[in-house]
Design an enzyme around this catalytic site. Structure first.
Site, PDB file in Angstrom:
ATOM      1  N   ASP A  29       0.836  -1.209   0.000  1.00 42.36           N
ATOM      2  CA  ASP A  29       0.000   0.000   0.000  1.00 42.36           C
ATOM      3  C   ASP A  29       0.869   1.256   0.000  1.00 42.36           C
ATOM      4  OD1 ASP A  29      -2.278   1.500   0.040  1.00 42.36           O
ATOM      5  OD2 ASP A  29      -2.732   1.163   2.158  1.00 42.36           O
ATOM      6  N   ASN A  77     -10.676  -2.726  -6.513  1.00 42.04           N
ATOM      7  CA  ASN A  77      -9.838  -1.747  -7.218  1.00 42.04           C
ATOM      8  C   ASN A  77     -10.382  -1.348  -8.596  1.00 42.04           C
ATOM      9  OD1 ASN A  77      -6.647  -2.973  -5.873  1.00 42.04           O
ATOM     10  ND2 ASN A  77      -7.943  -1.291  -5.172  1.00 42.04           N
TER      11      ASN A  77
HETATM   12  C1  FPP Z   1      -1.911   0.241  -3.310  1.00 38.30           C
HETATM   13  O1  FPP Z   1      -1.469   1.569  -3.302  1.00 38.30           O
HETATM   14  C2  FPP Z   1      -1.426  -0.452  -4.501  1.00 38.30           C
HETATM   15  C3  FPP Z   1      -2.211  -1.038  -5.451  1.00 38.30           C
HETATM   16  C4  FPP Z   1      -3.677  -1.062  -5.376  1.00 38.30           C
HETATM   17  C5  FPP Z   1      -1.639  -1.643  -6.658  1.00 38.30           C
HETATM   18  C6  FPP Z   1      -0.421  -2.480  -6.438  1.00 38.30           C
HETATM   19  C7  FPP Z   1       0.205  -2.667  -7.747  1.00 38.30           C
HETATM   20  C8  FPP Z   1       1.521  -2.724  -7.977  1.00 38.30           C
HETATM   21  C9  FPP Z   1       2.554  -2.668  -6.936  1.00 38.30           C
HETATM   22  C10 FPP Z   1       2.035  -2.788  -9.383  1.00 38.30           C
HETATM   23  C11 FPP Z   1       1.796  -4.064 -10.129  1.00 38.30           C
HETATM   24  C12 FPP Z   1       2.096  -5.301  -9.402  1.00 38.30           C
HETATM   25  C13 FPP Z   1       2.865  -6.321  -9.808  1.00 38.30           C
HETATM   26  C14 FPP Z   1       2.781  -7.584  -9.020  1.00 38.30           C
HETATM   27  C15 FPP Z   1       3.790  -6.262 -10.962  1.00 38.30           C
HETATM   28  P1  FPP Z   1      -2.546   2.743  -3.383  1.00 38.30           P
HETATM   29  O2  FPP Z   1      -2.687   3.139  -4.812  1.00 38.30           O
HETATM   30  O3  FPP Z   1      -3.814   2.339  -2.735  1.00 38.30           O
HETATM   31  O4  FPP Z   1      -1.801   3.857  -2.574  1.00 38.30           O
HETATM   32  P2  FPP Z   1      -2.482   5.037  -1.730  1.00 38.30           P
HETATM   33  O5  FPP Z   1      -3.240   4.379  -0.609  1.00 38.30           O
HETATM   34  O6  FPP Z   1      -1.308   5.811  -1.257  1.00 38.30           O
HETATM   35  O7  FPP Z   1      -3.355   5.804  -2.673  1.00 38.30           O
END
Ligand code: FPP
Length: 249
Positions: A29, A77
Site C-alpha cells: 500500500d 480496485n
Molecule cells: C496500493 O497503493 C497499490 C495497489 C492497489 C496496486 C499495487 C500494484 C503494484 C505494486 C504494481 C503491479 C504489481 C505487480 C505484481 C507487478 P494505493 O494506490 O492504494 O496507494 P495510496 O493508498 O497511497 O493511494
C-alpha cells in the site's frame, strides 16, 4: 568477505535468515501517496511499486523463503479511474512477460489468487502460461492476488463445496477446516505466518481473510515504493520476537 553489504546486513535488525517464516504475505500500500509527495501521477507510484515488488520477490527467493503472497489488485480496485486500472494491468503484463522469459533462470514460481475471468484474454493467457511453466519448477512460490477479495474467495469455495455435496462427492457433516481450505485459491499453500502492510493503515482490506486466522502482523509507515530489504529484515525480526501460541498458553 561479508555475504551482505553492511546496509542490508540482516543481523543489524536482529533478523535471523536461517529461521525464516515459511510464508510472508504483503499488502503493498502507499503507491498513490508516494507519487503525490513527488507531484507525480498515481500511475508513477504503481510503476515504482512494481519495481519494489520485483526487488523484494527476487530477494525472497535469494534468502530461501518458500512462499510470498502479494495483494496486487483487489476486487474493489476496479472502482479506480480507468487510466489507473489500465496502468496497473499494463505493469502486470510487463512483469509477466519478463517473468516468463526469465523463469528458467530465476526459478521463481508464480500462482494467481483471484477471479481472473474479468481480465483481458491476453492477461488471462499470460497468467495461465506463467502458471504452467511454474509447475515445472521447485523453489520460492510467489502468489499474486489479482482481482482478489477474501470474502469472494470464501463464497466461491462455499459454492464449490455445496456443488460437491449436491453431487455426493462431499459430506457437510464431515467438513473440516483443512478440507475447506482445499476449495480456496490458496489450496496447498500454508497459511501466511507473517502479514506485512505498508503505509501505516491498520486494516486487512479483505485480504486472505480465512488464511490470516493466526498470522502475525507487521505494519510499517514506509510507503510500498520505498519498502526495502532492510525493512523486510525488520519485519522478519519483529516476527521472530513474537510468541506464537495459536490459542494455547
Ligand atoms: C496500493 O497503493 C497499490 C495497489 C492497489 C496496486 C499495487 C500494484 C503494484 C505494486 C504494481 C503491479 C504489481 C505487480 C505484481 C507487478 P494505493 O494506490 O492504494 O496507494 P495510496 O493508498 O497511497 O493511494
Amino acid at each position: 568477505m561479508a555475504l551482505f553489504p553492511k546496509k542490508t546486513d540482516p543481523a543489524q535488525t536482529g533478523a535471523d535468515l536461517s529461521r525464516l517464516p515459511r510464508h510472508i504475505a504483503i499488502i503493498m500500500d502507499g503507491n498513490g501517496r508516494w507519487a503525490r509527495r513527488r507531484a507525480l501521477p498515481r500511475t508513477a507510484g504503481h510503476a515504482a511499486g512494481a519495481e519494489t515488488f520485483r526487488t523484494i520477490a527476487t530477494y525472497c527467493r535469494d534468502i530461501g523463503l518458500d512462499y510470498l503472497t502479494v495483494y496486487a489488485f483487489s476486487s474493489e480496485n476496479w472502482k479506480r479511474p480507468e487510466e489507473e486500472v489500465g496502468a496497473i494491468m499494463g505493469l502486470l503484463k510487463k512483469y509477466l512477460l519478463e517473468a516468463i522469459s526469465r523463469m528458467e533462470r530465476d526459478r521463481v514460481r508464480m500462482e494467481f489468487f483471484g477471479d481472473l475471468s474479468p481480465l483481458t484474454p491476453e492477461l488471462r493467457q499470460l497468467c495461465e502460461r506463467t502458471r504452467e511453466i511454474s509447475r515445472r519448477y521447485q523453489g520460492c512460490q510467489v502468489n499474486v492476488c489479482l482481482n482478489y477479495g477474501g470474502r469472494d474467495e470464501i463464497l466461491q469455495a462455499a459454492r464449490a463445496f455445496a456443488r460437491d455435496c449436491f453431487e455426493g462427492k462431499a459430506d457437510p457433516d464431515r467438513l473440516s477446516a483443512d478440507q475447506f481450505g482445499g476449495y480456496l485459491y490458496s489450496k496447498g499453500v500454508p497459511d501466511p505466518d507473517l502479514v506485512i502492510r505498508t503505509s501505516g493503515e491498520l486494516r486487512l482490506s479483505n485480504f486472505l481473510l480465512w488464511q490470516c486466522a493466526y498470522s502475525e502482523f507487521y505494519i510499517t509507515d514506509v510507503l510500498w515504493p520505498d519498502f526495502s530489504k532492510e525493512e523486510l529484515h525488520r519485519a522478519i525480526a519483529a516476527y521472530q520476537s513474537r510468541d506464537r501460541r495459536f490459542g494455547g498458553v
